[in-house]
Scaffold this motif. Structure first.
Motif, PDB file in Angstrom:
ATOM      1  N   PRO A  45       0.807  -1.232   0.000  1.00 18.47           N
ATOM      2  CA  PRO A  45       0.000   0.000   0.000  1.00 18.47           C
ATOM      3  C   PRO A  45       0.836   1.277   0.000  1.00 18.47           C
ATOM      4  O   PRO A  45       0.383   2.312  -0.488  1.00 18.47           O
ATOM      5  N   SER A  46       2.048   1.238   0.559  1.00 17.35           N
ATOM      6  CA  SER A  46       2.861   2.451   0.651  1.00 17.35           C
ATOM      7  C   SER A  46       3.564   2.798  -0.652  1.00 17.35           C
ATOM      8  O   SER A  46       4.213   3.845  -0.740  1.00 17.35           O
ATOM      9  N   CYS A  47       3.436   1.963  -1.683  1.00 17.10           N
ATOM     10  CA  CYS A  47       4.149   2.222  -2.933  1.00 17.10           C
ATOM     11  C   CYS A  47       3.673   3.503  -3.606  1.00 17.10           C
ATOM     12  O   CYS A  47       4.423   4.113  -4.371  1.00 17.10           O
ATOM     13  N   VAL A  48       2.438   3.933  -3.336  1.00 21.58           N
ATOM     14  CA  VAL A  48       1.910   5.141  -3.979  1.00 21.58           C
ATOM     15  C   VAL A  48       2.548   6.404  -3.419  1.00 21.58           C
ATOM     16  O   VAL A  48       2.391   7.480  -4.000  1.00 21.58           O
ATOM     17  N   GLU A  49       3.262   6.317  -2.297  1.00 26.26           N
ATOM     18  CA  GLU A  49       3.946   7.464  -1.716  1.00 26.26           C
ATOM     19  C   GLU A  49       5.461   7.358  -1.890  1.00 26.26           C
ATOM     20  O   GLU A  49       6.206   8.095  -1.263  1.00 26.26           O
ATOM     21  N   ARG A  50       5.907   6.451  -2.743  1.00 24.85           N
ATOM     22  CA  ARG A  50       7.338   6.183  -2.852  1.00 24.85           C
ATOM     23  C   ARG A  50       7.835   6.433  -4.273  1.00 24.85           C
ATOM     24  O   ARG A  50       7.146   6.160  -5.248  1.00 24.85           O
ATOM     25  N   LEU A  51       9.047   6.951  -4.375  1.00 19.80           N
ATOM     26  CA  LEU A  51       9.775   7.077  -5.634  1.00 19.80           C
ATOM     27  C   LEU A  51      11.141   6.446  -5.437  1.00 19.80           C
ATOM     28  O   LEU A  51      11.797   6.677  -4.414  1.00 19.80           O
ATOM     29  N   VAL A  52      11.584   5.655  -6.394  1.00 21.76           N
ATOM     30  CA  VAL A  52      12.911   5.042  -6.351  1.00 21.76           C
ATOM     31  C   VAL A  52      13.602   5.405  -7.656  1.00 21.76           C
ATOM     32  O   VAL A  52      13.455   4.719  -8.675  1.00 21.76           O
ATOM     33  N   LEU A  53      14.358   6.502  -7.630  1.00 23.21           N
ATOM     34  CA  LEU A  53      14.972   7.062  -8.830  1.00 23.21           C
ATOM     35  C   LEU A  53      16.463   7.238  -8.607  1.00 23.21           C
ATOM     36  O   LEU A  53      16.995   6.941  -7.531  1.00 23.21           O
ATOM     37  N   SER A  54      17.138   7.757  -9.611  1.00 24.99           N
ATOM     38  CA  SER A  54      18.533   8.162  -9.508  1.00 24.99           C
ATOM     39  C   SER A  54      18.734   9.376 -10.400  1.00 24.99           C
ATOM     40  O   SER A  54      18.004   9.577 -11.380  1.00 24.99           O
ATOM     41  N   ASP A  55      19.725  10.198 -10.045  1.00 20.10           N
ATOM     42  CA  ASP A  55      19.974  11.382 -10.855  1.00 20.10           C
ATOM     43  C   ASP A  55      20.883  11.030 -12.033  1.00 20.10           C
ATOM     44  O   ASP A  55      21.213   9.864 -12.257  1.00 20.10           O
ATOM     45  N   ALA A  56      21.294  12.059 -12.771  1.00 19.45           N
ATOM     46  CA  ALA A  56      22.090  11.815 -13.970  1.00 19.45           C
ATOM     47  C   ALA A  56      23.437  11.197 -13.656  1.00 19.45           C
ATOM     48  O   ALA A  56      24.048  10.549 -14.519  1.00 19.45           O
ATOM     49  N   ARG A  58      22.509  21.955  -8.797  1.00 18.39           N
ATOM     50  CA  ARG A  58      21.349  21.363  -9.478  1.00 18.39           C
ATOM     51  C   ARG A  58      21.395  19.842  -9.448  1.00 18.39           C
ATOM     52  O   ARG A  58      22.452  19.236  -9.563  1.00 18.39           O
ATOM     53  N   VAL A  59      20.212  19.261  -9.291  1.00 16.77           N
ATOM     54  CA  VAL A  59      20.045  17.812  -9.387  1.00 16.77           C
ATOM     55  C   VAL A  59      18.913  17.551 -10.378  1.00 16.77           C
ATOM     56  O   VAL A  59      17.787  18.007 -10.165  1.00 16.77           O
ATOM     57  N   ALA A  60      19.209  16.870 -11.460  1.00 15.80           N
ATOM     58  CA  ALA A  60      18.211  16.634 -12.501  1.00 15.80           C
ATOM     59  C   ALA A  60      17.185  15.610 -12.022  1.00 15.80           C
ATOM     60  O   ALA A  60      17.527  14.607 -11.390  1.00 15.80           O
ATOM     61  N   ILE A  61      15.933  15.868 -12.344  1.00 20.58           N
ATOM     62  CA  ILE A  61      14.845  14.949 -12.045  1.00 20.58           C
ATOM     63  C   ILE A  61      13.910  14.922 -13.243  1.00 20.58           C
ATOM     64  O   ILE A  61      13.718  15.953 -13.917  1.00 20.58           O
ATOM     65  N   ASP A  62      13.373  13.775 -13.554  1.00 18.69           N
ATOM     66  CA  ASP A  62      12.407  13.681 -14.647  1.00 18.69           C
ATOM     67  C   ASP A  62      11.191  14.538 -14.303  1.00 18.69           C
ATOM     68  O   ASP A  62      10.677  14.495 -13.185  1.00 18.69           O
ATOM     69  N   ARG A  63      10.731  15.342 -15.255  1.00 21.04           N
ATOM     70  CA  ARG A  63       9.615  16.257 -14.967  1.00 21.04           C
ATOM     71  C   ARG A  63       8.336  15.528 -14.597  1.00 21.04           C
ATOM     72  O   ARG A  63       7.434  16.119 -13.994  1.00 21.04           O
ATOM     73  N   LEU A  64       8.255  14.244 -14.921  1.00 25.06           N
ATOM     74  CA  LEU A  64       7.093  13.451 -14.533  1.00 25.06           C
ATOM     75  C   LEU A  64       6.932  13.393 -13.020  1.00 25.06           C
ATOM     76  O   LEU A  64       5.817  13.269 -12.510  1.00 25.06           O
ATOM     77  N   PHE A  65       8.054  13.522 -12.278  1.00 24.28           N
ATOM     78  CA  PHE A  65       8.013  13.344 -10.828  1.00 24.28           C
ATOM     79  C   PHE A  65       8.118  14.660 -10.060  1.00 24.28           C
ATOM     80  O   PHE A  65       8.234  14.644  -8.828  1.00 24.28           O
ATOM     81  N   VAL A  66       8.060  15.774 -10.749  1.00 24.77           N
ATOM     82  CA  VAL A  66       8.133  17.068 -10.070  1.00 24.77           C
ATOM     83  C   VAL A  66       6.927  17.256  -9.155  1.00 24.77           C
ATOM     84  O   VAL A  66       7.068  17.630  -7.977  1.00 24.77           O
ATOM     85  N   LEU A  67       5.728  16.998  -9.659  1.00 26.55           N
ATOM     86  CA  LEU A  67       4.537  17.194  -8.837  1.00 26.55           C
ATOM     87  C   LEU A  67       4.469  16.224  -7.651  1.00 26.55           C
ATOM     88  O   LEU A  67       4.117  16.651  -6.543  1.00 26.55           O
ATOM     89  N   PRO A  68       4.774  14.923  -7.814  1.00 25.19           N
ATOM     90  CA  PRO A  68       4.782  14.058  -6.631  1.00 25.19           C
ATOM     91  C   PRO A  68       5.735  14.528  -5.542  1.00 25.19           C
ATOM     92  O   PRO A  68       5.404  14.479  -4.355  1.00 25.19           O
ATOM     93  N   VAL A  69       6.933  15.018  -5.930  1.00 27.36           N
ATOM     94  CA  VAL A  69       7.876  15.516  -4.932  1.00 27.36           C
ATOM     95  C   VAL A  69       7.344  16.779  -4.273  1.00 27.36           C
ATOM     96  O   VAL A  69       7.378  16.927  -3.044  1.00 27.36           O
ATOM     97  N   ARG A  70       6.815  17.700  -5.066  1.00 27.44           N
ATOM     98  CA  ARG A  70       6.285  18.942  -4.491  1.00 27.44           C
ATOM     99  C   ARG A  70       5.082  18.659  -3.591  1.00 27.44           C
ATOM    100  O   ARG A  70       4.907  19.328  -2.559  1.00 27.44           O
ATOM    101  N   SER A  71       4.269  17.693  -3.953  1.00 23.58           N
ATOM    102  CA  SER A  71       3.127  17.348  -3.107  1.00 23.58           C
ATOM    103  C   SER A  71       3.591  16.838  -1.745  1.00 23.58           C
ATOM    104  O   SER A  71       3.015  17.187  -0.706  1.00 23.58           O
ATOM    105  N   ALA A  72       4.642  16.002  -1.731  1.00 23.85           N
ATOM    106  CA  ALA A  72       5.180  15.503  -0.455  1.00 23.85           C
ATOM    107  C   ALA A  72       5.782  16.643   0.361  1.00 23.85           C
ATOM    108  O   ALA A  72       5.602  16.713   1.586  1.00 23.85           O
TER     109      ALA A  72
END
Length: 353
Positions: free
Chosen positions: A213-224, A323-337
């Motif tokens: 259930p907690s997967c909807v609040e999680r991101l597992v990414l890496s920068d460039a 600067r740390v690059a992030i895919d723009r797809l995940f900008v809103l999830p991060v800002r929401s958190a």
């Protein structure tokens, strides 16, 4: 890490594919979902449902026609056409069931089954993973994105009419892609579109959420540079910097532009500061051309949240080493958190004009 960067590696124990179309594997029972061609769901329904009106017209002609030739010939032609439509739809459905390309989920992972070859464990569920839902502003399209150490995995679906209205729970948890059609594309590891029927899409999302259930609040990414960029609802990790989302912090959105020869690139930034730790997440800004909202969206609660999180004043470009690059797809999830975290002050610093 770019969402289109390579195909996820195969890991874990492969599933077995039975003669009756079922996929099985170790541990918990598996659920499989067949991929469709974009727009195929509506086509199949039309071919199946189109037979009934032809039969009804044939009955009307049979009842009211005075000419014996018309009374016999026309109903026969209409009934024959209805039978042909029904048979063609049945054959197509049987062919779809026999098709091997699709997705399966069990207690070990999320598997992609290509048209040929063994299944690939694209999202191992034994490791931390995230599931992000992204929807169009018109609420007629949704993509689920799984982030894990294996990379990003996309599945999409298009919603029409009653199928869209029956999945309000998914839209409540999705983030809006405004002016960013590329974010709503879903390609499988084989480079082909990976689409599901709306009912299968919802069932897949709920099945994965049931496992974690907690997967909807999680991101597992890496920068460039390959450094971790993760979010688990309580902590944001950016390389070696850690931000406690249960403790006061400061953050602000902003936009900036930079010239590259004759071209100008516009970026969106998210500055985060807590104690002695500071990071600036940077992503390209999607198109700011006018966009339309659909009747189903009509400024719903989640869309209002996303529009608020998108608002950002202009600033000077931040230092490149910050600067740390992030895919723009995940900008809103991060800002929401970040928006849900307590603020270090009631009067946060404002962006420079």
């Amino acid at each position: 890490m770019s969402p289109r960067e390579g195909a996820p590696r195969t890991r874990g124990m492969p599933l077995s594919h039975h003669a009756d179309g079922r996929w099985g594997g170790p541990g918990k029972s598996a659920r499989s979902f067949s991929a469709i061609t974009p727009g195929e769901g509506e086509t199949k329904a039309a071919s199946r449902d189109g037979a009934l009106p032809l039969v009804l017209v044939a009955l009307v002609v049979l009842a009211v026609a005075q000419n014996i030739v018309l009374r016999v010939a026309v109903p026969l032609v209409l009934v024959a056409a209805a039978i042909a439509l029904y048979v063609r739809g049945s054959r197509r459905r049987s062919s779809d069931k026999a098709a091997s390309r699709g997705i399966c989920v069990d207690g070990h992972g999320l598997f992609f089954q290509p048209e040929s070859g063994p299944p690939q464990n694209v999202v191992p569920l034994g490791e931390p993973f995230g599931m992000t839902l992204v929807t169009s502003a018109k609420r007629d399209r949704m993509v689920a994105v799984w982030s894990s150490p294996e990379g990003l995995f996309y599945v999409g679906s298009t919603f029409e009419g009653t199928a869209r209205r029956g999945l309000g729970a998914l839209f409540d948890r999705a983030f809006t892609a405004v002016g960013d059609d590329a974010a709503l594309e879903a390609l499988g590891p084989d480079g082909a579109p990976l689409e599901l029927l709306p009912s299968d899409f919802a069932a897949l999302v709920f099945a994965v959420e049931e496992l974690d259930p907690s997967c909807v609040e999680r991101l597992v990414l890496s920068d460039a540079r390959g450094a971790p960029l993760t979010l688990d609802g309580r902590e944001l990790v950016v390389g070696e910097r850690r931000f406690d989302l249960t403790a006061p912090l400061e953050w602000r959105p902003f936009v900036f532009q930079e010239a590259f020869g004759q071209a100008v690139a516009v970026y969106q930034g998210t500055s985060i500061r807590q104690g002695g730790s500071e990071a600036v997440l940077v992503a390209l800004l999607p198109s700011i051309l006018p966009y339309e909202f659909g009747e189903e969206s009509d400024l719903d609660r989640t869309l209002l949240r996303d529009l608020r999180l998108m608002q950002a004043p202009p600033e000077e470009p931040p230092p490149r080493d910050a600067r740390v690059a992030i895919d723009r797809l995940f900008v809103l999830p991060v800002r929401s958190a970040l928006d849900r975290a307590p603020r270090a002050s009631q009067q946060p610093s404002r962006a420079r004009a």
